[in-house]
Design an enzyme around this catalytic site. Structure first.
Site, PDB file in Angstrom:
ATOM      1  N   ARG A  90      65.466  58.801  33.332  1.00  0.00           N
ATOM      2  CA  ARG A  90      64.577  58.076  34.250  1.00  0.00           C
ATOM      3  C   ARG A  90      63.360  57.554  33.472  1.00  0.00           C
ATOM      4  O   ARG A  90      62.865  56.476  33.649  1.00  0.00           O
ATOM      5  CB  ARG A  90      64.420  58.804  35.421  1.00  0.00           C
ATOM      6  CG  ARG A  90      65.806  59.176  35.918  1.00  0.00           C
ATOM      7  CD  ARG A  90      66.355  58.918  37.356  1.00  0.00           C
ATOM      8  NE  ARG A  90      65.601  57.992  38.007  1.00  0.00           N
ATOM      9  CZ  ARG A  90      66.034  56.769  38.691  1.00  0.00           C
ATOM     10  NH1 ARG A  90      67.239  56.642  38.460  1.00  0.00           N
ATOM     11  NH2 ARG A  90      65.661  56.156  39.449  1.00  0.00           N
ATOM     12  N   HIS A 106      71.068  51.272  34.634  1.00  0.00           N
ATOM     13  CA  HIS A 106      71.051  52.192  35.829  1.00  0.00           C
ATOM     14  C   HIS A 106      71.273  53.505  35.296  1.00  0.00           C
ATOM     15  O   HIS A 106      71.660  54.091  34.265  1.00  0.00           O
ATOM     16  CB  HIS A 106      72.240  51.918  36.517  1.00  0.00           C
ATOM     17  CG  HIS A 106      72.888  53.057  37.477  1.00  0.00           C
ATOM     18  ND1 HIS A 106      72.503  53.116  38.775  1.00  0.00           N
ATOM     19  CD2 HIS A 106      73.367  54.328  37.249  1.00  0.00           C
ATOM     20  CE1 HIS A 106      72.909  54.227  39.308  1.00  0.00           C
ATOM     21  NE2 HIS A 106      73.510  54.770  38.357  1.00  0.00           N
ATOM     22  N   ARG A 150      63.152  49.021  30.791  1.00  0.00           N
ATOM     23  CA  ARG A 150      62.937  47.906  31.727  1.00  0.00           C
ATOM     24  C   ARG A 150      61.688  46.980  31.195  1.00  0.00           C
ATOM     25  O   ARG A 150      61.812  45.647  31.592  1.00  0.00           O
ATOM     26  CB  ARG A 150      63.023  48.292  33.226  1.00  0.00           C
ATOM     27  CG  ARG A 150      64.285  48.855  33.578  1.00  0.00           C
ATOM     28  CD  ARG A 150      64.441  49.345  34.948  1.00  0.00           C
ATOM     29  NE  ARG A 150      65.726  49.735  35.445  1.00  0.00           N
ATOM     30  CZ  ARG A 150      65.902  50.812  36.154  1.00  0.00           C
ATOM     31  NH1 ARG A 150      64.881  51.638  36.754  1.00  0.00           N
ATOM     32  NH2 ARG A 150      67.218  51.091  36.701  1.00  0.00           N
ATOM     33  N   PHE A 207      70.190  44.339  49.764  1.00  0.00           N
ATOM     34  CA  PHE A 207      70.425  43.835  48.428  1.00  0.00           C
ATOM     35  C   PHE A 207      71.835  44.136  48.047  1.00  0.00           C
ATOM     36  O   PHE A 207      72.325  43.647  46.931  1.00  0.00           O
ATOM     37  CB  PHE A 207      69.252  44.354  47.536  1.00  0.00           C
ATOM     38  CG  PHE A 207      69.534  45.928  47.436  1.00  0.00           C
ATOM     39  CD1 PHE A 207      70.224  46.685  46.620  1.00  0.00           C
ATOM     40  CD2 PHE A 207      68.318  46.620  48.106  1.00  0.00           C
ATOM     41  CE1 PHE A 207      70.306  47.992  46.698  1.00  0.00           C
ATOM     42  CE2 PHE A 207      68.391  48.023  48.126  1.00  0.00           C
ATOM     43  CZ  PHE A 207      69.335  48.734  47.462  1.00  0.00           C
ATOM     44  N   THR A 235      61.968  50.679  38.643  1.00  0.00           N
ATOM     45  CA  THR A 235      63.201  49.755  38.768  1.00  0.00           C
ATOM     46  C   THR A 235      62.896  48.320  38.650  1.00  0.00           C
ATOM     47  O   THR A 235      63.510  47.379  38.245  1.00  0.00           O
ATOM     48  CB  THR A 235      63.518  49.986  40.326  1.00  0.00           C
ATOM     49  OG1 THR A 235      63.904  51.468  40.645  1.00  0.00           O
ATOM     50  CG2 THR A 235      64.749  49.049  40.799  1.00  0.00           C
ATOM     51  N   ASN A 277      67.802  44.492  35.928  1.00  0.00           N
ATOM     52  CA  ASN A 277      66.939  45.410  35.237  1.00  0.00           C
ATOM     53  C   ASN A 277      67.606  46.353  34.329  1.00  0.00           C
ATOM     54  O   ASN A 277      67.036  47.310  33.928  1.00  0.00           O
ATOM     55  CB  ASN A 277      66.405  46.212  36.554  1.00  0.00           C
ATOM     56  CG  ASN A 277      67.175  47.186  37.148  1.00  0.00           C
ATOM     57  OD1 ASN A 277      68.363  47.051  36.589  1.00  0.00           O
ATOM     58  ND2 ASN A 277      66.745  47.678  38.238  1.00  0.00           N
ATOM     59  N   LYS A 337      73.343  47.210  31.799  1.00  0.00           N
ATOM     60  CA  LYS A 337      74.031  46.131  32.942  1.00  0.00           C
ATOM     61  C   LYS A 337      74.338  44.758  32.259  1.00  0.00           C
ATOM     62  O   LYS A 337      73.992  44.821  30.998  1.00  0.00           O
ATOM     63  CB  LYS A 337      72.967  45.913  33.894  1.00  0.00           C
ATOM     64  CG  LYS A 337      72.731  47.218  34.808  1.00  0.00           C
ATOM     65  CD  LYS A 337      72.020  47.094  35.910  1.00  0.00           C
ATOM     66  CE  LYS A 337      71.485  48.413  36.867  1.00  0.00           C
ATOM     67  NZ  LYS A 337      70.647  47.995  38.077  1.00  0.00           N
TER      68      LYS A 337
END
Length: 137
Positions: free
Chosen positions: A86, A116, A103, A58, A92, A113, A10
């Protein structure tokens, strides 16, 4: 079972210049990058990609964040790639993420964060198809 999953690095992680460190986490844990591109999402593309969250409170902030700068979109391949990705990402909310996860190490907040990742094999197929043509894989 060998699988493919989608990963997005991100805008916050690109601003911090930690893309290489994040990719190294994937590769050193048995996930191969089989396709990758850097792009700047349009509002329309971000809204379509995150359409499942459209009614969530959100959503607007998520879209604004995802179009705030470039992202790196990747297809990762490996044994149990969805679950492995994951696990590597962590929770998250980076405050709740286990030490040593992406993260925990690189994210600032539940919004910014860093990454994705597809949450299921079915979603991985759909998300990969959103960004990559079959001929690119």
């Amino acid at each position: 079972m060998k699988q493919r999953t989608l990963s997005i690095i991100k805008p916050d992680a690109l601003k911090k210049k930690v893309v290489g460190k994040i990719i190294d986490r994937f590769e050193s844990n048995g996930l191969e990058v089989v396709a990758m591109k850097r792009l700047h999402l349009s509002v329309k593309d971000a809204e379509n990609f995150y359409a499942i969250h459209r009614e969530r409170p959100f959503f607007k902030d998520l879209i604004e964040f995802m179009v705030s700068g470039p992202v790196v979109v990747m297809v990762l391949e490996g044994e149990d790639a969805v679950a492995k990705n994951r696990d590597l990402m962590g929770a998250t909310d980076p405050k709740l993420a286990q030490k040593g996860t992406i993260r925990a190490d690189f994210a600032e907040s539940i919004d910014a964060n860093a990454v994705h990742g597809s949450d299921s094999l079915e979603n991985a197929h759909n998300e990969i198809a959103f960004f990559f043509a079959t001929r690119d894989l």
